[in-house]
Design an enzyme around this catalytic site. Structure first.
Site, mmCIF file in Angstrom:
data_model
loop_
_atom_site.group_PDB
_atom_site.id
_atom_site.type_symbol
_atom_site.label_atom_id
_atom_site.label_comp_id
_atom_site.label_asym_id
_atom_site.label_seq_id
_atom_site.Cartn_x
_atom_site.Cartn_y
_atom_site.Cartn_z
ATOM 1 N N ILE A 1 11.503 27.766 -99.880
ATOM 2 C CA ILE A 1 10.908 26.421 -99.858
ATOM 3 C C ILE A 1 9.776 26.292 -100.885
ATOM 4 C CG2 ILE A 1 9.068 26.792 -98.148
ATOM 5 C CD1 ILE A 1 10.089 24.270 -96.702
ATOM 6 N N ASN B 1 8.426 42.272 -99.074
ATOM 7 C CA ASN B 1 7.014 42.420 -98.730
ATOM 8 C C ASN B 1 6.913 43.008 -97.332
ATOM 9 O OD1 ASN B 1 6.140 41.199 -101.160
ATOM 10 N ND2 ASN B 1 6.464 39.164 -100.284
ATOM 11 N N GLY C 1 1.718 40.750 -98.683
ATOM 12 C CA GLY C 1 2.130 39.360 -98.803
ATOM 13 C C GLY C 1 3.162 38.906 -97.793
ATOM 14 N N HIS D 1 13.264 40.279 -95.071
ATOM 15 C CA HIS D 1 14.080 39.480 -95.991
ATOM 16 C C HIS D 1 13.857 39.996 -97.401
ATOM 17 C CE1 HIS D 1 10.172 37.676 -95.192
ATOM 18 N NE2 HIS D 1 10.144 37.307 -96.453
#
Ligand code: 5GP
Length: 115
Positions: free
Chosen positions: A33, A88, A94, A101
């Site tokens: 996104i 991450n 982060g 993922h």
């Protein structure tokens, strides 16, 4: 482990909209996104693994599948000449969504070392 669905489980269940690029029995890929490159996809296992540090030998097949699927997606999108895969792990690295993922980033030069 909490029974509340993660953001990515809600996306997998179509409770939250996303642009799907790929889906199979083990994983799916969506557009991020908030893209950090011209192409920024997330390749996500359907089975919840919170992060790499909590993975186990039970997860070898699905983790391998994420990498192989990322390569296939990159080939299919014509990105195989240059892309980066990032996972991450933990806040300091982060991580913001506690559902493992793979970020697939492509379409611009990638610096090294990464930020
Ligand atoms: P992390 O920071 O955990 O490595 O990556 C989480 C990623 O999920 C971020 O790049 C973020 O932009 C993306 N993200 C967060 N919320 C949504 C959402 O609702 N839809 C999509 N497609 N991506 C999201």
């Amino acid at each position: 482990m909490s029974t509340a669905k993660t953001l990515f489980q809600k996306i997998a269940d179509r409770e939250i909209p996303a642009e799907f690029i790929h889906e199979d029995d083990l994983c799916f890929a969506i557009r991020d996104i908030n893209p950090q490159a011209p192409t920024h996809l997330l390749v996500i296992p359907k089975r919840l693994i919170p992060r790499v540090a909590e993975s186990s030998s039970d997860d070898v097949d699905v983790l391998g599948h994420l990498v192989v699927t990322s390569g296939k997606i990159a080939r299919d999108l014509g990105l195989a000449n240059g892309f980066r895969l990032v996972i991450n792990n933990g806040k300091q690295a982060g991580e913001t969504v506690p559902h493992l993922h793979v970020h697939l980033l492509a379409g611009r030069p990638m610096d090294w070392p990464p930020g």
